[in-house]
Enzyme design. Structure first.
Site, short mmCIF file in Angstrom:
data_model
loop_
_atom_site.label_atom_id
_atom_site.label_comp_id
_atom_site.label_asym_id
_atom_site.label_seq_id
_atom_site.Cartn_x
_atom_site.Cartn_y
_atom_site.Cartn_z
N ASN A 445 -43.84 20.91 -1.72
CA ASN A 445 -43.50 21.07 -3.16
C ASN A 445 -44.52 20.22 -4.07
OD1 ASN A 445 -42.41 21.35 -5.84
ND2 ASN A 445 -40.48 20.14 -5.39
N TRP A 446 -45.46 21.03 -4.86
CA TRP A 446 -46.68 20.35 -5.30
C TRP A 446 -46.18 19.72 -6.65
CZ3 TRP A 446 -51.43 23.78 -4.54
CH2 TRP A 446 -51.95 23.90 -3.24
N LYS A 447 -45.10 20.09 -7.24
CA LYS A 447 -44.40 19.66 -8.44
C LYS A 447 -45.82 19.90 -9.43
CE LYS A 447 -41.35 16.54 -6.17
NZ LYS A 447 -40.77 15.23 -6.42
N HIS A 532 -33.68 22.13 -8.24
CA HIS A 532 -34.33 20.51 -7.82
C HIS A 532 -33.53 19.48 -8.66
CE1 HIS A 532 -37.34 17.55 -7.19
NE2 HIS A 532 -37.65 18.14 -6.00
N GLU A 534 -34.98 17.26 -10.40
CA GLU A 534 -35.69 16.89 -11.41
C GLU A 534 -35.44 18.26 -12.53
OE1 GLU A 534 -39.18 14.95 -8.74
OE2 GLU A 534 -39.33 17.00 -9.67
N GLU A 604 -31.60 16.91 -0.58
CA GLU A 604 -32.62 15.68 -1.46
C GLU A 604 -31.67 14.79 -1.85
OE1 GLU A 604 -34.93 17.37 -4.39
OE2 GLU A 604 -33.15 18.33 -5.42
N GLY A 610 -39.17 10.13 -4.12
CA GLY A 610 -40.31 9.55 -4.71
C GLY A 610 -40.26 7.78 -4.86
N SER A 650 -38.66 11.69 0.47
CA SER A 650 -39.61 10.79 1.23
C SER A 650 -39.76 10.81 2.68
CB SER A 650 -39.16 9.06 0.82
OG SER A 650 -39.12 9.04 -0.79
N GLY A 671 -42.32 16.26 -0.82
CA GLY A 671 -43.15 16.25 -2.21
C GLY A 671 -44.56 15.76 -2.12
N GLY A 672 -44.64 14.58 -2.61
CA GLY A 672 -45.96 13.98 -2.63
C GLY A 672 -47.08 13.98 -1.19
#
Length: 689
Positions: A445-447, A532, A534, A604, A610, A650, A671-672
């Site tokens: 997930n590049w966000k 998600h 967010e 999640e 994050g 994470s 994610g990251g």
């Protein structure tokens, strides 16, 4: 253990009592109706309730008792049934206390004529039953089921159909089981015998007569001359003594007032008795057949009498209406109702023994050949072959055997399911099954990261790396909308799948800045991330909004990666299970099984996204197993076993092998770490370890 034994013993006592009570009432609905009328008369309400209501109450009472007994026996709707049983027993116990104290009715009739109890015995029985019901009501869920919940509707519907059929047949014909003193095979004379030395009861019969508009009551010693017209005859017991089974049967010649009971019963040969307690309410639809039987008896020299409690006026009206030529005699109304549950009904006696009984709906019809034969030569002139054991066997075959077979089949099925569950709780088996059936997925997930050029470059790098070193799982990258069409051009769909990070909850229209599911699909994407944390937190996406998005995504052929998870506060309050369940129920559990198979669930933990914090492998496995269990509750074990559940919190190359080794974790939503080829591939390669 002791508590459960007590509950189940009490449950069986209640069930057997209710089933027996309901069945004997259903077998003899008219007898139950007569008893209800007795109660109403004792309460001074007899004139206010019509016969059709008392008969309806009789049928319904038997069905309710039988149904409650069956439900109690099979532990069906345990809370509701125990409550209904309690609501029934409280007023019944109060009623029988009144009966025991006031004695307005000598026999409560709770078991019909099958078992006769005194009023105090009935009250004691109800107190015991009330105690049993209270025990069951206190812990209804301790009742052990004999049939699984999914098959209970078969038992209830079949039982209700059976008991109503029994009542209907008994009303149309005659009770299948006759518990009264006048059942087929009874010799009336022997039933009237009193053993030598027994204390003799005394009875008084009175006759209400009318002459010149004046009515007067006479006893047998002062019976008036034939200028008086008989209105009714009543017999009452003056003193108690030994009471033979048949103690109040008599036949009086209407014209002379003479008791001809012994004269008729002691004569050898056949005797037809047409029993009509009330000629005014008697069914006259079969009078032609009755007259034919009278003519047959006359042609063969058999005696044929009508027995009634009606007066001469009613007898005259019956003769005028039906053309009856047979002689009528007087008898007691209650006795006639006891003899046969039909108005009219026909008895055939031989040498004082009841050989046959017929309701007016089932009178014998003799063809020309049979009409020329004597009763000795016909089946109807002999005792029937359908004995009580045969009737009991019929009940077993038609009702108990099917339910017994259903119970056995259901228990075998439940045992096989239990074995399957035990097998699937085995960790090794679950691992093997997981690897065989469920897709393993690592999704990135590049966000809101990477411009178009950098995004295309990363997609190319990932595609080349994975094409050269084939992964052991499915790989998906979910990019911002601006990347989708361009990235789709550089990806090999057999190596990497493409997904969007969101889509609109509207199909099309004036929604500036939104991107519809159809638009996402048109870029070449196959997946979309929805729900998600967010999006829920920053853009206030509610379960209803997400439900719309899921429906539109599936409608346009997109597979959905649906995110669920709890906050740190919810985790610390130990509410994670109810949070994830509510999120699934709010947005995806409305889907059909076929639709749900296009859902990938991503758990999640919001507190680990994050933040550098990661749920332990054990924590993650525990919640993943719970998620799979609620999917199983909704869609069944097969769908749950096929559902891919990803971990997103994470996840890194260092902890991915431990997480992915758990039987209910099928990959990760990254994610990251998905923004760098080496980091992302390190996680993907965890499936090779």
């Amino acid at each position: 253990m002791v508590r459960k034994i007590a509950v189940n013993v009490a449950r069986l006592v209640i069930a057997m009592t209710f089933i027996l009570s309901g069945f004997v009432k259903a077998v003899d609905p008219l007898g139950t109706q007569y008893k209800i009328v007795d109660y109403l008369k004792a309460m001074q309400l007899g004139t206010f309730v019509p016969d059709f209501l008392t008969l309806t109450a009789s049928v319904l009472l038997s069905a309710v008792e039988f149904g409650l007994g069956i439900c109690m026996l099979f532990a069906i709707r345990r809370r509701l049934v125990s409550l209904l049983a309690l609501c029934m027993m409280i007023p019944m116990t109060a009623l029988t206390l009144w009966l025991a104290v006031a004695n307005p009715v000598t026999d409560c009739g709770c078991f019909g004529d099958a078992v006769t109890l005194t009023n105090w015995q009935t009250f004691t029985k109800n107190v015991v039953l009330l105690g049993c019901v209270a025990i069951v009501r206190y812990r209804p869920l301790d009742m052990m089921r004999f049939v699984s919940k999914t098959n209970q509707w078969i038992v209830t519907n079949y039982s209700m159909l059976f008991i109503f059929a029994v009542s209907a047949w008994s009303l149309y014909d005659l009770p299948q089981f006759d518990f009264r003193p006048y059942h087929v095979g009874t010799n009336i004379l022997k039933g009237m015998e009193i053993p030598e030395g027994a204390e003799m009861p005394t009875f008084e019969t009175t006759y209400l007569m009318e002459k010149d508009g004046k009515r007067q009551t006479f006893d047998i010693d002062h019976y008036p001359d034939s200028t008086w017209t008989l209105i009714e005859a009543n017999t009452r017991q003056l003193t108690k003594g030994y009471e033979p089974p048949i103690h109040d049967f008599y036949i009086n010649d209407i014209e002379t007032g003479e008791d001809i009971t012994m004269q008729l019963l002691e004569q050898k040969g056949y005797l037809f008795l047409l029993v009509t307690p009330h000629l005014g309410s008697a069914d006259d639809s079969q009078f032609d057949r009755i007259n034919e039987l009278y003519e047959y008896s006359r042609d063969h020299g058999y005696r044929f009498y009508g027995l009634t409690a009606s007066d001469e006026k009613a007898i005259g009206q019956w003769r005028d209406m039906t053309g009856a030529e047979y002689t009528f005699c007087q008898s007691d109304e209650t006795v006639l109702k006891t003899i046969i549950r039909s108005n009219p009904g026909l008895l055939l006696l031989k040498d004082g023994t009841i050989v046959r009984k017929w309701s007016h709906n089932n009178l014998p019809q003799l063809d020309e050949e049979q009409a020329n034969k004597s009763l000795e030569q016909l089946d109807i002139g002999h005792l029937p072959k359908d004995t009580t054991p045969r009737k009991i066997l019929d009940i077993v075959l038609w009702y108990m055997l099917p339910l017994f077979l259903l119970t056995i089949a259901d228990r075998l099925w439940a045992w096989s399911k239990w074995m399957k569950r035990k097998e699937e709780t085995n960790k090794i088996f679950k691992l093997l099954r997981k690897k065989k059936m469920r897709k393993k997925i690592v999704a990135g997930n590049w966000k809101m990261n990477l411009n178009l050029q950098d995004g295309v470059a990363l997609a190319k790098e990932l595609n080349e790396a994975l094409a050269a070193d084939k992964p052991n799982c499915d790989v998906i990258i979910c990019t911002p909308f601006i990347h989708l069409a361009s990235v789709a051009q550089v990806l090999d769909a057999n190596v990497i799948g493409l997904g969007a990070e969101n889509c609109a909850d509207k199909e099309k229209g004036a929604y500036t800045g939104e991107v519809s599911a159809e638009m996402v699909k048109s870029t070449g994407a196959q997946y979309v991330i929805l729900g998600h944390s967010e999006r829920r937190q920053y853009y206030s996406e509610t379960p209803e909004i997400l439900k719309e998005k899921v429906q539109l995504a599936l409608k346009n052929g997109l597979k959905v990666i649906f995110c669920i998870g709890e906050t740190l506060e919810e985790r610390e309050a130990n509410k994670q299970n109810e949070v994830v369940k509510a999120e699934l129920e709010g947005s995806v559990f409305n889907l059909s099984e076929e639709e749900f198979r296009n859902i990938v669930i991503a758990y999640e933990p919001i507190w680990a996204i994050g933040t550098g914090k990661t749920a332990t492998a054990e924590q993650a496995e525990e919640i993943h197993a719970y998620i799979r269990s609620i999917v199983a509750e909704k869609y069944g074990a097969t769908v749950a076993d096929d559902t891919t559940i990803l971990y997103g919190g994470s996840c890194k190359a260092s902890n991915a092998p431990e997480l992915f080794a758990k039987p209910d974790i099928d990959g990760g939503l990254i994610g990251g770490a998905s923004l760098k080829c080496a980091d992302f591939k390190g996680i993907i390669d965890a499936w090779k370890k």
